[in-house]
Write a protein that holds these residues in place. Structure first.
Motif, mmCIF file in Angstrom:
data_model
loop_
_atom_site.group_PDB
_atom_site.id
_atom_site.type_symbol
_atom_site.label_atom_id
_atom_site.label_comp_id
_atom_site.label_asym_id
_atom_site.label_seq_id
_atom_site.Cartn_x
_atom_site.Cartn_y
_atom_site.Cartn_z
ATOM 1 N N SER A 1 0.994 -0.829 0.158
ATOM 2 C CA SER A 1 0.244 0.677 -0.075
ATOM 3 C C SER A 1 1.022 1.147 -0.130
ATOM 4 O O SER A 1 0.708 2.127 -0.791
ATOM 5 N N PRO A 2 2.003 0.959 0.604
ATOM 6 C CA PRO A 2 2.493 2.760 0.964
ATOM 7 C C PRO A 2 3.353 3.108 -0.476
ATOM 8 O O PRO A 2 4.235 3.908 -0.911
ATOM 9 N N LEU A 3 3.587 1.918 -0.863
ATOM 10 C CA LEU A 3 4.214 2.219 -2.247
ATOM 11 C C LEU A 3 3.379 2.284 -3.874
ATOM 12 O O LEU A 3 4.492 2.576 -4.936
ATOM 13 N N LEU A 4 1.888 2.230 -3.496
ATOM 14 C CA LEU A 4 1.235 2.515 -4.667
ATOM 15 C C LEU A 4 0.974 3.685 -4.796
ATOM 16 O O LEU A 4 1.099 4.367 -4.778
ATOM 17 N N THR A 5 0.510 3.862 -6.534
ATOM 18 C CA THR A 5 0.463 5.700 -7.047
ATOM 19 C C THR A 5 -0.913 5.743 -6.854
ATOM 20 O O THR A 5 -1.538 4.450 -6.309
ATOM 21 N N ALA A 6 -1.300 7.075 -7.125
ATOM 22 C CA ALA A 6 -2.676 7.329 -6.854
ATOM 23 C C ALA A 6 -3.463 5.913 -7.784
ATOM 24 O O ALA A 6 -4.747 5.822 -7.374
ATOM 25 N N GLU A 7 -3.088 6.067 -9.121
ATOM 26 C CA GLU A 7 -3.952 4.712 -9.982
ATOM 27 C C GLU A 7 -3.736 4.067 -8.911
ATOM 28 O O GLU A 7 -5.263 3.076 -9.413
ATOM 29 N N GLU A 8 -2.676 3.348 -9.369
ATOM 30 C CA GLU A 8 -2.838 1.944 -8.651
ATOM 31 C C GLU A 8 -4.041 1.540 -7.712
ATOM 32 O O GLU A 8 -4.521 0.516 -7.264
ATOM 33 N N HIS A 9 -3.802 3.272 -5.957
ATOM 34 C CA HIS A 9 -4.600 2.925 -5.458
ATOM 35 C C HIS A 9 -6.488 3.066 -5.797
ATOM 36 O O HIS A 9 -6.686 2.510 -5.008
ATOM 37 N N ALA A 10 -5.883 3.952 -6.910
ATOM 38 C CA ALA A 10 -7.289 3.523 -7.572
ATOM 39 C C ALA A 10 -8.263 2.664 -7.730
ATOM 40 O O ALA A 10 -9.208 2.431 -7.818
ATOM 41 N N LEU A 11 -7.421 2.015 -8.721
ATOM 42 C CA LEU A 11 -7.663 -0.079 -8.878
ATOM 43 C C LEU A 11 -8.378 -1.115 -7.488
ATOM 44 O O LEU A 11 -8.870 -1.610 -7.821
ATOM 45 N N VAL A 12 -7.788 -0.438 -6.433
ATOM 46 C CA VAL A 12 -7.704 -1.267 -5.453
ATOM 47 C C VAL A 12 -8.564 -1.070 -4.767
ATOM 48 O O VAL A 12 -9.843 -2.058 -4.234
ATOM 49 N N LYS A 13 -8.988 0.901 -4.582
ATOM 50 C CA LYS A 13 -10.550 0.274 -4.380
ATOM 51 C C LYS A 13 -11.514 -0.126 -5.002
ATOM 52 O O LYS A 13 -12.728 -0.585 -4.512
ATOM 53 N N GLN A 14 -11.293 0.148 -6.781
ATOM 54 C CA GLN A 14 -12.185 -0.263 -7.389
ATOM 55 C C GLN A 14 -12.520 -1.968 -7.316
ATOM 56 O O GLN A 14 -14.116 -2.586 -7.106
ATOM 57 N N GLY A 15 -11.211 -2.775 -6.185
ATOM 58 C CA GLY A 15 -11.681 -3.751 -6.936
ATOM 59 C C GLY A 15 -11.975 -5.074 -5.642
ATOM 60 O O GLY A 15 -12.598 -5.199 -5.706
ATOM 61 N N ARG A 16 -12.137 -3.769 -4.396
ATOM 62 C CA ARG A 16 -12.472 -3.593 -3.397
ATOM 63 C C ARG A 16 -13.943 -3.322 -2.887
ATOM 64 O O ARG A 16 -14.465 -4.429 -2.235
ATOM 65 N N ASN A 17 -14.004 -2.965 -4.375
ATOM 66 C CA ASN A 17 -15.632 -2.742 -3.763
ATOM 67 C C ASN A 17 -16.493 -3.423 -4.792
ATOM 68 O O ASN A 17 -17.463 -3.409 -5.109
ATOM 69 N N ALA A 18 -16.277 -4.740 -5.408
ATOM 70 C CA ALA A 18 -16.660 -5.686 -6.529
ATOM 71 C C ALA A 18 -16.941 -5.952 -5.575
ATOM 72 O O ALA A 18 -16.526 -6.776 -4.363
#
Length: 105
Positions: free
Chosen positions: A23-40
């Motif tokens: 998580s601390p290494l992720l870019t803003a775009e990658e954080h957005a993907l993680v959030k999208q995946g978490r909400n699936a």
């Protein structure tokens, strides 16, 4: 023994732990993907396991996206995951020299 070790790493809890590590290494775009995946929508039998499964799904979404679109970035994150996994398995300490980076620059 090898099988037990590998199944421990392939479970949702291990994927969640890797996501927390990255998580601390992720870019803003990658954080957005993680959030999208978490909400699936995820069908988890037990309510208390839903968070774990959602985070594991988010981790898989991130890896899949990087594999298809940003392989060099995936290599960088893989190097970090590999180091963390070695430390978790007791094969490496924080004072051990790091592996050289795959991509220079």
């Amino acid at each position: 023994q090898l099988h037990n070790g590998l199944t421990r790493l392939a479970c949702a809890e291990a994927q969640q732990a890797l996501l927390v590590h990255l998580s601390p290494l992720l870019t803003a775009e990658e954080h957005a993907l993680v959030k999208q995946g978490r909400n699936a929508p995820v069908s988890a039998g037990r309510r208390h396991m839903q968070k774990v499964y959602r985070n594991a799904t988010a981790f898989e979404v991130l890896l899949g996206h990087l594999y298809l679109n940003h392989k060099l970035r995936l290599d960088d994150l893989w190097r970090s995951m590999e180091t963390w996994l070695k430390m978790e398995a007791g094969l490496m300490t924080e004072s051990s020299p790091p592996d050289p980076p795959l991509v220079q620059g």
